[in-house]
Design a protein around this motif. Structure first.
Motif, PDB file in Angstrom:
ATOM      1  N   LEU A   1       0.826  -1.212   0.000  1.00 27.41           N
ATOM      2  CA  LEU A   1       0.000   0.000   0.000  1.00 27.41           C
ATOM      3  C   LEU A   1       0.857   1.257   0.000  1.00 27.41           C
ATOM      4  N   SER A   2       1.957   1.230   0.728  1.00 26.68           N
ATOM      5  CA  SER A   2       2.823   2.409   0.797  1.00 26.68           C
ATOM      6  C   SER A   2       3.452   2.723  -0.557  1.00 26.68           C
ATOM      7  N   VAL A   3       3.950   1.698  -1.253  1.00 28.81           N
ATOM      8  CA  VAL A   3       4.530   1.920  -2.579  1.00 28.81           C
ATOM      9  C   VAL A   3       3.470   2.450  -3.540  1.00 28.81           C
ATOM     10  N   ALA A   4       2.248   1.920  -3.462  1.00 29.23           N
ATOM     11  CA  ALA A   4       1.181   2.385  -4.352  1.00 29.23           C
ATOM     12  C   ALA A   4       0.820   3.841  -4.080  1.00 29.23           C
ATOM     13  N   VAL A   5       0.677   4.208  -2.812  1.00 22.27           N
ATOM     14  CA  VAL A   5       0.318   5.585  -2.465  1.00 22.27           C
ATOM     15  C   VAL A   5       1.433   6.549  -2.844  1.00 22.27           C
TER      16      VAL A   5
END
Length: 315
Positions: A114-118
């Motif tokens: 999720l962090s990489v996507a955001v």
């Protein structure tokens, strides 16, 4: 009339060994140190490696030792005579350590993805100068690098969102980082504009440009940011201290802090009749907490040197 011009002296040919020795005196214009200096550097390098590796060797060896060897060695064993994996079998038979390991693995995988996507979505939108609210949002992102709300406002925010004693309380507070957004934004800005314009002419949307052009070209920076986030989620324990009340939801780092740093007895939390020595159990938990990062890093190391310097020249 005789010729009075001095004749040039002939240079005596060098022996092959002497010629090689003269060529070896410099490497890329720098003089090569002699054997004594190289020997001293080798000894110093060996001592530095020993200082780094000996504690890790002691931790692994102690986790494989029995009570007699630990008592004879005074607490830490450098080389067990009869290594045993009873401590690892005990902590993985079930109980708090097994459950905490699964919790940490789940939080690390979900949080890192999720962090990489955001970060990628935010960085791509900030790398397009024509997007709506580009400059105000960029200023807001940069301000978070200078100012922090603090522990109490963060706790009140998590409480008002109803995330106390929830796994999301361990994921959402560290979901994005201004430093990572700036790094990925700088990489996206280095992609030639002609590639993006050609994709738009072909009818590609902004999401398609991001997923089919930008992300495949940014594997190095994604690997670095993913590694940073994975290490941060795997090593974090303070959020669990603040937001998690149930012991069955503890991550591994909180269990490590409880049983290793606070020296709490582990025997009552492990199933089975025979309980290994406390020192072996503590060191086994410590080894389990170190293995995942040590296994992931070698596969991402080739991207690390390239991705960590992205944006150093052009920001």
């Amino acid at each position: 009339m005789t010729d009075t011009k001095p004749r040039p002296k002939r240079s005596s040919p060098l022996l092959p060994g002497v010629a090689r020795q003269r060529r070896r005196r410099t490497v890329n214009g720098a003089p090569v140190p002699n054997v004594a200096v190289r020997g001293i550097k080798g000894v110093l390098l060996f001592l530095c490696c020993a200082v780094v590796l000996l504690p890790f060797v002691a931790v692994v060896s102690t986790s494989l030792a029995d009570q007699e060897q630990i008592t004879a060695a005074g607490g830490y064993v450098l080389w067990p005579t009869d290594p045993s994996f009873d401590a690892y079998a005990a902590i993985f038979r079930g109980g708090v350590v097994t459950r905490a390991t699964l919790v940490s693995i789940g939080i690390t995988l979900v949080g890192s993805a999720l962090s990489v996507a955001v970060v990628a979505l935010l960085a791509y939108s900030l790398s397009r100068p024509g997007t709506w609210g580009h400059r105000p949002i960029l200023i807001m992102v940069l301000l978070t690098m200078l100012f922090n709300a603090g522990m109490i406002p963060n706790y009140l925010l998590i409480k008002e969102l109803g995330l106390i004693d929830s796994y999301w309380a361990l994921i959402l507070p560290g979901l994005t980082s201004a430093f990572q957004v700036i790094i990925m934004r700088a990489f996206f800005m280095e992609v030639p504009k002609e590639i993006v314009d050609a994709a738009r002419i072909d009818g590609a949307s902004e999401l398609q440009i991001l997923t089919r052009i930008m992300l495949p070209l940014s594997k190095a920076v994604i690997a670095v940011i993913g590694l940073f986030n994975a290490v941060a989620y795997w090593s974090a324990f303070f959020n669990a201290v603040l937001y998690i009340n149930s012991t069955e939801k503890w991550p591994l780092q909180l269990v490590l802090r409880t049983y290793v740093v606070d020296n709490t007895q582990i025997g009552t939390d492990l199933p089975g009749e025979v309980v290994p020595p406390q020192q072996s159990l503590q060191m086994a938990i410590l080894v389990v907490s170190l293995i995942p990062i040590c296994m992931v890093y070698p596969f991402l190391q080739r991207h690390f040197a390239k991705g960590v310097v992205i944006g150093a020249v052009k920001g």
